[in-house]
Design an enzyme around this catalytic site. Structure first.
Site, PDB file in Angstrom:
ATOM      1  N   ASP A  24       0.860  -1.183   0.000  1.00  0.00           N
ATOM      2  CA  ASP A  24       0.000   0.000   0.000  1.00  0.00           C
ATOM      3  C   ASP A  24       0.895   1.231   0.000  1.00  0.00           C
ATOM      4  OD1 ASP A  24      -2.002  -1.816   0.190  1.00  0.00           O
ATOM      5  OD2 ASP A  24      -2.742  -1.168   2.155  1.00  0.00           O
ATOM      6  N   ASP A  66     -15.280  -3.612  -1.567  1.00  0.00           N
ATOM      7  CA  ASP A  66     -14.930  -3.419  -0.167  1.00  0.00           C
ATOM      8  C   ASP A  66     -16.228  -3.159   0.595  1.00  0.00           C
ATOM      9  OD1 ASP A  66     -12.347  -3.498  -1.167  1.00  0.00           O
ATOM     10  OD2 ASP A  66     -12.176  -1.321  -1.273  1.00  0.00           O
TER      11      ASP A  66
END
Length: 251
Positions: free
Chosen positions: A11, A132
């Site tokens: 990330d 998500d």
């Protein structure tokens, strides 16, 4: 047993390799200042597909770290997939031209269905849909907002439009080291009839084996982040363990 792959995660925020807790930008840990170095490390440990997220891009609504992502893609021999802020065909085209193997559409899958269908129609299996979910509802814009769309409904609709791969994250489990929500992942795979890559909550190697045991039911892999960085999971050992699980099932 169908194929099952571990996707080590990187990330990126501010050019560094970080992890957030439940997508909270105020709860960040920097693990490495050099994401290229991290990608090479995952490849050296046996990683065969790397998962990248442009956190700045997810928040801004357009790719921010694309040059760095291109550098990562060129620095390893294995494919990389990238999500975060992809909202236009030009964004998608640019990332693919930089050497990215698969792009991930998240927010756009909810907010711009025409765009999503156009990307699926043009790039096919080079596209994954990132779903998500928070309490079963799809979250958008780097998890900063929650829609009224049910995750399973979205998966079913986009599968009908050509989506072959979904990445499902249960936000309540992300970064919490509490184990994955296997039931929710299986439900999404069943609803869509497609491959689902699990994300969020993986804590120990047994979590990976639990997911891999459902490869024949549509769970095609798992993204692992924090557990690799903390040392709770050793990537090479995990890959070997999953290989052994496959072998025992074949026998």
């Amino acid at each position: 047993m169908s194929s099952f792959m571990i996707y080590p995660a990187i990330d990126i925020r501010g050019g560094q390799c970080v992890r957030l807790v439940q997508g909270d930008y105020d709860r960040e840990t920097v693990y490495n200042a050099n994401p290229v170095e991290v990608a090479r490390s995952w490849e050296a440990q046996g990683g065969s597909f790397i998962h990248l997220v442009d956190l700045d891009g997810a928040k801004a609504g357009h790719p921010v770290n694309d040059e760095l992502i291109g550098e990562i893609a060129r620095s390893v021999q294995v494919p990389v997939q990238v999500g975060g802020g992809l909202r236009t065909l030009d964004d998608v085209k640019r990332l693919l031209s930089l050497g990215v193997s698969r792009v991930i559409l998240g927010t756009a899958a909810i907010e711009d269905r025409a765009f999503t269908e156009a990307v699926l129609g043009t790039y096919g299996d080079q596209v994954a849909i990132g779903i998500d979910a928070r309490n079963g509802l799809v979250a958008t814009r780097g998890w900063l907002e929650t829609s009224e769309v049910q995750a399973e409904v979205l998966a079913k609709e986009l599968a009908a439009k050509g989506a072959e791969t979904f990445i499902f994250t249960d936000i309540s489990r992300d970064g919490m080291m509490q184990g994955p929500n296997v039931e929710a992942i299986l439900s999404l795979a069943q609803a869509s009839g497609k491959t689902v890559i699990a994300s969020g909550g993986v804590t120990v190697q047994d979590d990976l084996l639990r997911l891999a045991a459902h490869a024949d039911q549509g769970i095609g892999g798992v993204i692992v982040g924090k557990a690799l960085y903390t040392g709770n999971i050793d990537l090479t050992q995990a890959i070997t363990a999953i290989g052994s699980l496959k072998s025992s099932n074949v026998e």
